[in-house]
Design a protein around this motif. Sequence first.
Motif, PDB file in Angstrom:
ATOM      1  N   SER A 290       6.761  17.309  -0.118  1.00 34.04           N
ATOM      2  CA  SER A 290       6.660  16.028   0.587  1.00 34.04           C
ATOM      3  C   SER A 290       7.478  14.955  -0.109  1.00 34.04           C
ATOM      4  O   SER A 290       7.761  15.029  -1.313  1.00 34.04           O
ATOM      5  CB  SER A 290       5.198  15.573   0.654  1.00 34.04           C
TER       6      SER A 290
ATOM      7  N   SER B 235       7.487  10.421  -0.008  1.00 36.51           N
ATOM      8  CA  SER B 235       6.454   9.402  -0.168  1.00 36.51           C
ATOM      9  C   SER B 235       6.964   8.077   0.362  1.00 36.51           C
ATOM     10  O   SER B 235       8.165   7.890   0.584  1.00 36.51           O
ATOM     11  CB  SER B 235       6.032   9.273  -1.642  1.00 36.51           C
TER      12      SER B 235
ATOM     13  N   LYS C  76       3.513   5.859  -6.855  1.00 41.15           N
ATOM     14  CA  LYS C  76       2.721   5.322  -7.961  1.00 41.15           C
ATOM     15  C   LYS C  76       3.037   3.849  -8.177  1.00 41.15           C
ATOM     16  O   LYS C  76       4.196   3.426  -8.096  1.00 41.15           O
ATOM     17  CB  LYS C  76       3.013   6.075  -9.265  1.00 41.15           C
TER      18      LYS C  76
ATOM     19  N   SER D  86      10.699   4.373   1.873  1.00 41.33           N
ATOM     20  CA  SER D  86      10.329   5.782   1.780  1.00 41.33           C
ATOM     21  C   SER D  86      11.465   6.549   1.120  1.00 41.33           C
ATOM     22  O   SER D  86      12.629   6.143   1.154  1.00 41.33           O
ATOM     23  CB  SER D  86      10.037   6.369   3.170  1.00 41.33           C
TER      24      SER D  86
ATOM     25  N   THR E 243       1.436   4.563   1.469  1.00 45.25           N
ATOM     26  CA  THR E 243       0.948   5.007   2.777  1.00 45.25           C
ATOM     27  C   THR E 243       1.043   6.505   3.006  1.00 45.25           C
ATOM     28  O   THR E 243       0.364   7.035   3.880  1.00 45.25           O
ATOM     29  CB  THR E 243       1.718   4.283   3.895  1.00 45.25           C
ATOM     30  N   TRP E 244       1.891   7.195   2.247  1.00 48.05           N
ATOM     31  CA  TRP E 244       1.943   8.642   2.393  1.00 48.05           C
ATOM     32  C   TRP E 244       2.581   9.264   1.153  1.00 48.05           C
ATOM     33  O   TRP E 244       3.212   8.564   0.361  1.00 48.05           O
ATOM     34  CB  TRP E 244       2.687   9.054   3.667  1.00 48.05           C
ATOM     35  N   GLY E 245       2.358  10.564   1.003  1.00 46.17           N
ATOM     36  CA  GLY E 245       2.911  11.266  -0.146  1.00 46.17           C
ATOM     37  C   GLY E 245       1.947  11.461  -1.290  1.00 46.17           C
ATOM     38  O   GLY E 245       2.305  12.064  -2.304  1.00 46.17           O
ATOM     39  N   GLY E 246       0.705  10.936  -1.154  1.00 42.27           N
ATOM     40  CA  GLY E 246      -0.284  11.121  -2.199  1.00 42.27           C
ATOM     41  C   GLY E 246       0.170  10.557  -3.531  1.00 42.27           C
ATOM     42  O   GLY E 246       0.676   9.432  -3.614  1.00 42.27           O
ATOM     43  N   SER E 247       0.025  11.359  -4.584  1.00 37.67           N
ATOM     44  CA  SER E 247       0.349  10.895  -5.933  1.00 37.67           C
ATOM     45  C   SER E 247       1.845  10.784  -6.178  1.00 37.67           C
ATOM     46  O   SER E 247       2.273  10.365  -7.262  1.00 37.67           O
ATOM     47  CB  SER E 247      -0.266  11.836  -6.967  1.00 37.67           C
ATOM     48  N   ARG E 248       2.663  11.124  -5.193  1.00 44.69           N
ATOM     49  CA  ARG E 248       4.120  10.967  -5.354  1.00 44.69           C
ATOM     50  C   ARG E 248       4.523   9.502  -5.340  1.00 44.69           C
ATOM     51  O   ARG E 248       5.623   9.152  -5.774  1.00 44.69           O
ATOM     52  CB  ARG E 248       4.854  11.739  -4.259  1.00 44.69           C
TER      53      ARG E 248
ATOM     54  N   ASP F 178       0.845  -1.182   0.000  1.00 40.41           N
ATOM     55  CA  ASP F 178       0.000   0.000   0.000  1.00 40.41           C
ATOM     56  C   ASP F 178       0.886   1.239   0.000  1.00 40.41           C
ATOM     57  O   ASP F 178       1.868   1.299   0.766  1.00 40.41           O
ATOM     58  CB  ASP F 178      -0.887   0.053   1.254  1.00 40.41           C
TER      59      ASP F 178
END
Length: 290
Positions: A61, A63, A45, A192, A38-43, A36
Amino acid sequence: MASLSLINVPFLLVISLSIVTSSMVASANNFYQDFDITWGGSRGKILDNGELLTLSLDNISGSGFQSKKEYLFGKIDMQLKLVPGNSAGTVTAYYLSSIGPIHDEIDFEFLGNLSGQPYILHTNVYTQGKGEREQQFYLWFEPTADFHTYSVHWNPSAVVFSVDTIPIRVFKNLESIGVAFPKTQPMRLYSSLWNADEWATRGGLVKIDWTQAPFMASYRGFSSSACSLASAKPSCVSSMPNYSPWLSEQLDPLGERRLRWVEKNYMIYNYCTDAKRFPQGFPPECRAIS
């Protein structure tokens, strides 16, 4: 420096596939199924029908992602292609970790560099919340030009870090002399890409050049042969005696020679030789292998 022809010798630290049963995880090449963002949005993929994952970092940010499953012992492989060009101040972290203040953790961290300078591969092992067991290495190839495989082989006797099947570090189970070992807390796999320019490159002297953003690291070829967590207990714990050949796997003589080759030619820091850090004496695991 030792000849790179040694890299072409087959590595014999393998997991016997004949002992893998339904209580073991055997997965490969589908990030949709296994991870999954888990953070960073569309950063972050997942691309190419689940065969490729990318993380990026900009001045807003970074990711990251984590595995859907937790593992207790296993062989974990991931192919990474690191941030190219001027990556100073960035860190690409790839690690296994449990949760909580007395967590266990097995770390690969790739410290970014100025263009033309080598990446530093930083490794660490936390047991029961205690870390500060750093070893650092240069790599014998350019890690941004293509994908390379970074592996953790974790069983009750040792944790082995490998790069392209070359063992670079072994953390042995030395509970007999009072050194905690990660053997009871299941861990997820995390990665990350983040801003660590306060310390990552030359101790924080070199900051991120945001004109080079976005920075990107790429992942493919994930595979695992591991005990996974089906509920509150590892699904293969009850039948662990059946996996004794795998659970007791250790480096063979060839693996030991290749480990010594890496230590001699590419290790640039070892906490077990840093006397200034330990004026009262080295930790017991260092004394045991000195």
